[in-house]
Design a protein around this motif. Sequence first.
Motif, PDB file in Angstrom:
ATOM      1  N   ASN A   2       0.658  -1.263  -0.088  1.00  0.00           N
ATOM      2  CA  ASN A   2      -0.065  -0.120  -0.036  1.00  0.00           C
ATOM      3  C   ASN A   2       0.754   1.126   0.102  1.00  0.00           C
ATOM      4  O   ASN A   2       2.175   1.298   0.394  1.00  0.00           O
ATOM      5  CB  ASN A   2      -1.114  -0.002   1.064  1.00  0.00           C
ATOM      6  N   GLN A   3       0.246   2.365  -0.413  1.00  0.00           N
ATOM      7  CA  GLN A   3       1.026   3.631  -0.564  1.00  0.00           C
ATOM      8  C   GLN A   3       1.816   4.229   0.640  1.00  0.00           C
ATOM      9  O   GLN A   3       2.777   4.830   0.731  1.00  0.00           O
ATOM     10  CB  GLN A   3       0.014   4.682  -1.325  1.00  0.00           C
ATOM     11  N   SER A   4       0.977   4.084   1.959  1.00  0.00           N
ATOM     12  CA  SER A   4       1.461   4.635   3.215  1.00  0.00           C
ATOM     13  C   SER A   4       2.486   3.724   3.584  1.00  0.00           C
ATOM     14  O   SER A   4       3.815   4.325   4.057  1.00  0.00           O
ATOM     15  CB  SER A   4       0.541   4.452   4.396  1.00  0.00           C
ATOM     16  N   LYS A   5       2.712   2.617   3.299  1.00  0.00           N
ATOM     17  CA  LYS A   5       3.861   1.528   3.660  1.00  0.00           C
ATOM     18  C   LYS A   5       5.140   1.972   2.845  1.00  0.00           C
ATOM     19  O   LYS A   5       6.155   2.221   3.264  1.00  0.00           O
ATOM     20  CB  LYS A   5       3.679   0.025   3.685  1.00  0.00           C
ATOM     21  N   ALA A   6       4.655   1.869   1.654  1.00  0.00           N
ATOM     22  CA  ALA A   6       5.965   2.607   0.703  1.00  0.00           C
ATOM     23  C   ALA A   6       6.497   3.769   0.733  1.00  0.00           C
ATOM     24  O   ALA A   6       7.637   4.074   0.702  1.00  0.00           O
ATOM     25  CB  ALA A   6       5.363   2.373  -0.887  1.00  0.00           C
ATOM     26  N   THR A   7       5.398   4.748   1.298  1.00  0.00           N
ATOM     27  CA  THR A   7       5.980   6.252   1.452  1.00  0.00           C
ATOM     28  C   THR A   7       6.821   6.104   2.790  1.00  0.00           C
ATOM     29  O   THR A   7       7.860   6.673   2.750  1.00  0.00           O
ATOM     30  CB  THR A   7       4.728   7.236   1.820  1.00  0.00           C
ATOM     31  N   ALA A   8       6.409   5.448   3.757  1.00  0.00           N
ATOM     32  CA  ALA A   8       7.201   5.301   5.095  1.00  0.00           C
ATOM     33  C   ALA A   8       8.611   4.799   4.762  1.00  0.00           C
ATOM     34  O   ALA A   8       9.763   5.046   5.156  1.00  0.00           O
ATOM     35  CB  ALA A   8       6.462   4.366   5.927  1.00  0.00           C
ATOM     36  N   ILE A   9       8.652   3.754   3.857  1.00  0.00           N
ATOM     37  CA  ILE A   9      10.047   3.113   3.263  1.00  0.00           C
ATOM     38  C   ILE A   9      10.901   4.223   2.395  1.00  0.00           C
ATOM     39  O   ILE A   9      11.921   4.265   2.958  1.00  0.00           O
ATOM     40  CB  ILE A   9       9.716   1.790   2.449  1.00  0.00           C
ATOM     41  N   GLY A  10      10.161   5.107   1.947  1.00  0.00           N
ATOM     42  CA  GLY A  10      10.836   5.935   1.283  1.00  0.00           C
ATOM     43  C   GLY A  10      11.628   6.948   2.151  1.00  0.00           C
ATOM     44  O   GLY A  10      12.514   7.531   2.070  1.00  0.00           O
ATOM     45  N   PHE A  11      10.671   7.132   3.184  1.00  0.00           N
ATOM     46  CA  PHE A  11      11.443   8.222   4.442  1.00  0.00           C
ATOM     47  C   PHE A  11      12.623   7.602   4.905  1.00  0.00           C
ATOM     48  O   PHE A  11      13.446   8.359   5.449  1.00  0.00           O
ATOM     49  CB  PHE A  11      10.308   8.300   5.485  1.00  0.00           C
ATOM     50  N   CYS A  12      12.686   6.432   5.002  1.00  0.00           N
ATOM     51  CA  CYS A  12      13.915   5.603   5.635  1.00  0.00           C
ATOM     52  C   CYS A  12      15.065   5.656   4.808  1.00  0.00           C
ATOM     53  O   CYS A  12      16.121   6.001   5.181  1.00  0.00           O
ATOM     54  CB  CYS A  12      13.503   4.065   5.693  1.00  0.00           C
ATOM     55  N   ALA A  13      14.804   5.880   3.471  1.00  0.00           N
ATOM     56  CA  ALA A  13      15.786   6.217   2.625  1.00  0.00           C
ATOM     57  C   ALA A  13      16.468   7.714   2.929  1.00  0.00           C
ATOM     58  O   ALA A  13      17.688   7.729   2.639  1.00  0.00           O
ATOM     59  CB  ALA A  13      15.395   6.069   0.916  1.00  0.00           C
ATOM     60  N   ILE A  14      15.711   8.372   3.021  1.00  0.00           N
ATOM     61  CA  ILE A  14      16.145  10.089   3.485  1.00  0.00           C
ATOM     62  C   ILE A  14      16.963   9.886   4.553  1.00  0.00           C
ATOM     63  O   ILE A  14      17.945  10.507   4.996  1.00  0.00           O
ATOM     64  CB  ILE A  14      14.898  10.897   3.683  1.00  0.00           C
ATOM     65  N   LEU A  15      16.606   9.210   5.677  1.00  0.00           N
ATOM     66  CA  LEU A  15      17.218   9.051   6.984  1.00  0.00           C
ATOM     67  C   LEU A  15      18.594   8.447   6.824  1.00  0.00           C
ATOM     68  O   LEU A  15      19.606   8.847   7.384  1.00  0.00           O
ATOM     69  CB  LEU A  15      16.402   8.151   8.008  1.00  0.00           C
ATOM     70  N   LEU A  16      18.822   7.235   5.885  1.00  0.00           N
ATOM     71  CA  LEU A  16      19.813   6.313   5.591  1.00  0.00           C
ATOM     72  C   LEU A  16      20.858   7.494   4.944  1.00  0.00           C
ATOM     73  O   LEU A  16      21.994   7.434   5.189  1.00  0.00           O
ATOM     74  CB  LEU A  16      19.642   5.213   4.718  1.00  0.00           C
ATOM     75  N   TRP A  17      20.206   8.077   3.855  1.00  0.00           N
ATOM     76  CA  TRP A  17      21.026   8.869   3.148  1.00  0.00           C
ATOM     77  C   TRP A  17      21.905  10.117   4.029  1.00  0.00           C
ATOM     78  O   TRP A  17      22.845  10.698   3.805  1.00  0.00           O
ATOM     79  CB  TRP A  17      20.561   9.590   1.900  1.00  0.00           C
ATOM     80  N   SER A  18      20.895  10.840   4.975  1.00  0.00           N
ATOM     81  CA  SER A  18      21.319  11.823   6.005  1.00  0.00           C
ATOM     82  C   SER A  18      22.623  11.055   6.645  1.00  0.00           C
ATOM     83  O   SER A  18      23.279  12.341   7.229  1.00  0.00           O
ATOM     84  CB  SER A  18      20.210  12.139   6.699  1.00  0.00           C
ATOM     85  N   SER A  19      22.823  10.113   6.653  1.00  0.00           N
ATOM     86  CA  SER A  19      23.739   9.391   7.773  1.00  0.00           C
ATOM     87  C   SER A  19      25.230   9.447   6.999  1.00  0.00           C
ATOM     88  O   SER A  19      26.260   8.911   7.363  1.00  0.00           O
ATOM     89  CB  SER A  19      23.613   8.281   8.291  1.00  0.00           C
ATOM     90  N   ILE A  20      25.152   9.457   5.546  1.00  0.00           N
ATOM     91  CA  ILE A  20      26.252   9.063   4.801  1.00  0.00           C
ATOM     92  C   ILE A  20      27.498   9.944   4.930  1.00  0.00           C
ATOM     93  O   ILE A  20      28.463   9.341   4.875  1.00  0.00           O
ATOM     94  CB  ILE A  20      25.797   9.316   3.127  1.00  0.00           C
ATOM     95  N   VAL A  21      27.429  11.232   5.081  1.00  0.00           N
ATOM     96  CA  VAL A  21      28.497  12.120   5.335  1.00  0.00           C
ATOM     97  C   VAL A  21      29.454  11.669   6.553  1.00  0.00           C
ATOM     98  O   VAL A  21      30.508  11.474   6.516  1.00  0.00           O
ATOM     99  CB  VAL A  21      28.066  13.488   5.336  1.00  0.00           C
ATOM    100  N   GLY A  22      28.754  11.553   7.526  1.00  0.00           N
ATOM    101  CA  GLY A  22      29.248  10.996   8.927  1.00  0.00           C
ATOM    102  C   GLY A  22      30.040   9.714   8.566  1.00  0.00           C
ATOM    103  O   GLY A  22      31.148   9.444   8.995  1.00  0.00           O
ATOM    104  N   LEU A  23      29.149   8.890   8.058  1.00  0.00           N
ATOM    105  CA  LEU A  23      29.861   7.542   7.997  1.00  0.00           C
ATOM    106  C   LEU A  23      30.978   7.308   6.845  1.00  0.00           C
ATOM    107  O   LEU A  23      31.866   6.579   7.237  1.00  0.00           O
ATOM    108  CB  LEU A  23      28.608   6.410   7.362  1.00  0.00           C
ATOM    109  N   ILE A  24      30.799   8.030   5.902  1.00  0.00           N
ATOM    110  CA  ILE A  24      32.237   8.019   5.040  1.00  0.00           C
ATOM    111  C   ILE A  24      33.515   8.532   5.715  1.00  0.00           C
ATOM    112  O   ILE A  24      34.269   8.062   5.359  1.00  0.00           O
ATOM    113  CB  ILE A  24      31.736   8.803   3.691  1.00  0.00           C
ATOM    114  N   LYS A  25      33.087   9.628   6.386  1.00  0.00           N
ATOM    115  CA  LYS A  25      34.169  10.278   6.890  1.00  0.00           C
ATOM    116  C   LYS A  25      34.927   9.214   8.203  1.00  0.00           C
ATOM    117  O   LYS A  25      35.962   9.257   8.266  1.00  0.00           O
ATOM    118  CB  LYS A  25      33.796  11.312   7.614  1.00  0.00           C
TER     119      LYS A  25
END
Length: 296
Positions: A2-25
């Motif tokens: 369903n759309q709500s679950k897929a949207t929530a998974i999309g939000f997880c992507a934003i959280l994961l990408w937001s951690s990239i800078v610190g993790l790469i460093k």
Amino acid sequence: MNQSKATAIGFCAILLWSSIVGLIKEVSHSFGATMGAALIYTVASLFLLLSIKWTPLSKFPKKYLIFGSLLMVSYELCLALSIGYSENSVQAIEVGMVNYLWPTFTMIATVLFTSKKANWLIIPGIIISMLGIVWVLGGDKGFNVSEMMAHIQSNPLSYGLAFLGALLWAGYCVVTIRLSNGANGIILFFMIVAIVLWIKYVLLYDQSEINVSFPSIIYLILAGAAMGFGYAAWNIGILHGNVTTLAGASYFTPVLSSMLSSLLLSAALGLSFWQGALMVCLGSILCWLSTKKFKK
């Protein structure tokens, strides 16, 4: 799904990408810029292979296979190495912020090279985004061009790669829209990035000291997971979720990324930095709104 679950998974992507800078460093601290990036994209490729169905090469339009891979691979190299070559934690976050000009550049490229139309809001959006970067690089002095130039001159490679990366991602988005024909090349592109980085490491042997430890392995796995699962989650979100909601939320990534990176890297960021980060977000949102059709 369903759309709500897929949207929530999309939000997880934003959280994961937001951690990239610190993790790469963090990974570059232990393995060096080049080897660290090569390891991250190798792990990310494995995660992607486990979470996304492999697309046969025969499914790719030839032009997209060439130009899409060239742009995507070049962007990922710029992203990883710009952060890896940064001299300290604060500079890594600043470099990451420069890279977050990509939403603005993507909107500009989309309007210029596709059928997408924009209204007058795109002009203040561009100006505010660029001023935000000047504000971030001005340090405690805020809007200060000479201070910004001093920042850039202290490490032109990192800042230059970050800026180039933002331009390359905009180009990749336009090429994907026009040439991909729905083909998802993320697994292939990540594998090519990993191969190129390993070749660079072998041929131009990085003399950086390698310190393998349990925490460094954990950071490597987390970085690879954030990269790989981030793209996998975003793919689900944009295919089955509320794309408008996800697109709007993604423009707050610079602030969220800075928050997570400052916590992860124990880096203190001044008021001027946060002011600049919010300006980058606001400029990106205005560019996004400039392409929307509002009901009269």
